[in-house]
Motif scaffolding. Structure first.
Motif, PDB file in Angstrom:
ATOM      1  N   SER A 181       1.161  94.454 101.904  1.00  0.00           N
ATOM      2  CA  SER A 181       0.616  93.171 102.306  1.00  0.00           C
ATOM      3  C   SER A 181       0.817  92.088 101.254  1.00  0.00           C
ATOM      4  N   CYS A 184       0.346  92.616  97.937  1.00  0.00           N
ATOM      5  CA  CYS A 184      -0.540  92.815  96.802  1.00  0.00           C
ATOM      6  C   CYS A 184       0.299  93.021  95.535  1.00  0.00           C
ATOM      7  N   LYS A 233       0.668  95.450  93.529  1.00  0.00           N
ATOM      8  CA  LYS A 233       1.407  96.713  93.424  1.00  0.00           C
ATOM      9  C   LYS A 233       2.719  96.675  94.196  1.00  0.00           C
ATOM     10  N   THR A 270       6.090  92.306 104.911  1.00  0.00           N
ATOM     11  CA  THR A 270       4.637  92.123 104.886  1.00  0.00           C
ATOM     12  C   THR A 270       4.040  92.085 106.294  1.00  0.00           C
ATOM     13  N   THR A 310      -0.108 101.538 101.346  1.00  0.00           N
ATOM     14  CA  THR A 310       0.924 100.695 100.759  1.00  0.00           C
ATOM     15  C   THR A 310       0.739 100.687  99.248  1.00  0.00           C
TER      16      THR A 310
END
Lengths: 330, 77
Positions: B9, B11, B13, B38, B51
């Motif tokens: 999404s 993020c 990471k 995404t 994820t």
């Protein structure tokens, strides 16, 4: 066992910085050093040990386990797994869709996702060491009830109508598909694999949480040192019914994770804020955050988002009032 | 050229995962095209729940964490 942290704070604040315990600053700083050092040590030890134990639990396994369950036990299991399964909040949407496309009802999925931020093993152990087992039990029961009842409610109003259309279609496909075959066979982890998982979990969680602890304990120390004894009790005590919805209203825009909010809970309670009001404030801080709601927009229509928001507001307000009424009996 | 998708999404990471794959590929001299996916529907269609995840030529090779450099080398070899 925890005295060592008191000695550490004595040495640092009264010794090295030669502040007097009689001054407000000395008192507040002592509280801060003692609590932060204690919580940091507890966190590192506990996250590591717990990660070691649950290294093989992941969202994929939970999904396989929940798929095709009877609804009645489904809510309870969904909420229970929400409490113990680790996953990053940035994975909420993929988890939601993964559950949904396996045909798991929206209410059970939401029982999982609502409980998840409220309860986690680290928060539970911190609560145990700071506030005792009675309060901890209360917190876990309340957190799971919010998840379970919220999930049942969402299924009752047929919340799946208000999913985004691709998610609704995925749910229908999943429900026609019958039981899933497990995506991966459970496999045995060696100790070295568990250790490496636990080490990276500890680094990861600690990296996210340490600043919340400082903020939480800092607020606690400020309350402890600078708010006069009895002020909170007199102004925000049990007599004022409006203090609960006010606490929820204040908590919603604030966001913290459960681990960071616990030191705040500790000092609020010790400063005389009623238990119900404290629970309402802390749970609304942890469970509802605007960024999270904006993310959920990707899978839910506005009607469902607003419903969910209202549901949480109502639930936390009720929790607050009920526990304030029950306080004399606890 | 290998098509590599990093699912997530957006993020931190996921961004790190994409960066580290590009870096390893450059180190060992393999040409890759790394894109970040995404869109939640696309992530769902890959059957991924944790994820960041890595998809190479439409096969999910990794999910749930930032992959290690060794793992990345073995996919690219």
């Amino acid at each position: 066992m925890f005295e060592i942290f008191t000695y550490l704070a004595d040495w640092l604040v009264y010794g090295l910085l030669s502040l007097s315990p009689e001054t407000k600053l000395g008192d507040a700083l002592h509280f801060f050093v003692e609590d932060v050092s204690k919580i940091y040590v507890l966190l590192v030890v506990m996250i590591y040990l717990i990660a070691l134990a649950r290294a093989s639990l992941d969202v994929e396994r939970v999904r396989d386990f929940l798929a095709g369950r009877h609804r009645g036990v489904g809510y309870l299991l969904g909420s229970g797994f929400g409490a113990i399964t680790p996953f990053c909040s940035c994975s909420s949407i993929p988890v939601f869709l993964g559950f949904t496309s396996a045909g798991i009802p929206v209410g059970i999925t939401m029982a999982f996702l609502l409980t998840s931020p409220l309860i986690n093993e680290v928060a539970v152990l911190l609560l145990l060491s700071l506030l005792g087992w009675k309060f901890t039990l209360l917190y876990v029961v309340v957190g799971m009830s919010v998840g379970i009842l919220g999930g049942i409610f969402l299924d009752q109003i047929r919340a799946e109508r208000w999913l985004q259309s691709f998610a609704r279609k995925a749910l229908e496909r999943g429900q026609q598909g019958g039981p899933l075959t497990p995506s991966s066979a459970p496999r045995q982890l060696s100790f070295a694999e568990r250790h490496s998982f636990a080490r990276s979990e500890t680094a990861d969680i600690f990296g996210r949480v340490w600043k919340w602890v400082i903020i939480g304990v800092g607020l606690g120390a400020a309350l402890h040192g600078f708010v006069p004894d009895g002020w909170i009790e007199a102004h925000l005590g049990n007599g004022q019914w409006w203090s609960v919805p006010a606490a929820v209203g204040l908590g919603i825009p604030l966001y913290s994770n459960a681990t960071g909010v616990i030191p705040v809970m500790e000092s609020l309670i010790q400063n005389g804020l009623p238990i119900g009001t404290t629970l309402a404030f802390c749970m609304s801080t942890v469970a509802a955050s605007f960024p999270e709601f904006i993310l959920l927009k990707q899978v839910m229509q506005w009607r469902l988002l607003v419903t969910l928001f209202a549901l949480l507001l109502t639930a936390f307000t009720l929790v607050g009032w009920i526990f304030n009424l029950l306080t004399p009996f606890i | 050229m290998k098509q590599i998708k990093v699912l997530g999404s957006g993020c931190s990471k996921c961004i790190k995962t994409a960066d580290i794959i590009a870096k390893v590929a450059a180190d060992i001299g393999v040409e890759v095209n790394v894109i970040k996916e995404t869109d939640p529907e696309a992530i769902m269609n890959h059957g991924v729940m944790s994820t960041p995840a890595v998809v190479i030529d439409d096969t999910v090779v990794h999910s749930g964490s930032i992959p290690s450099q060794d793992a990345i080398r073995s996919w690219l070899a």
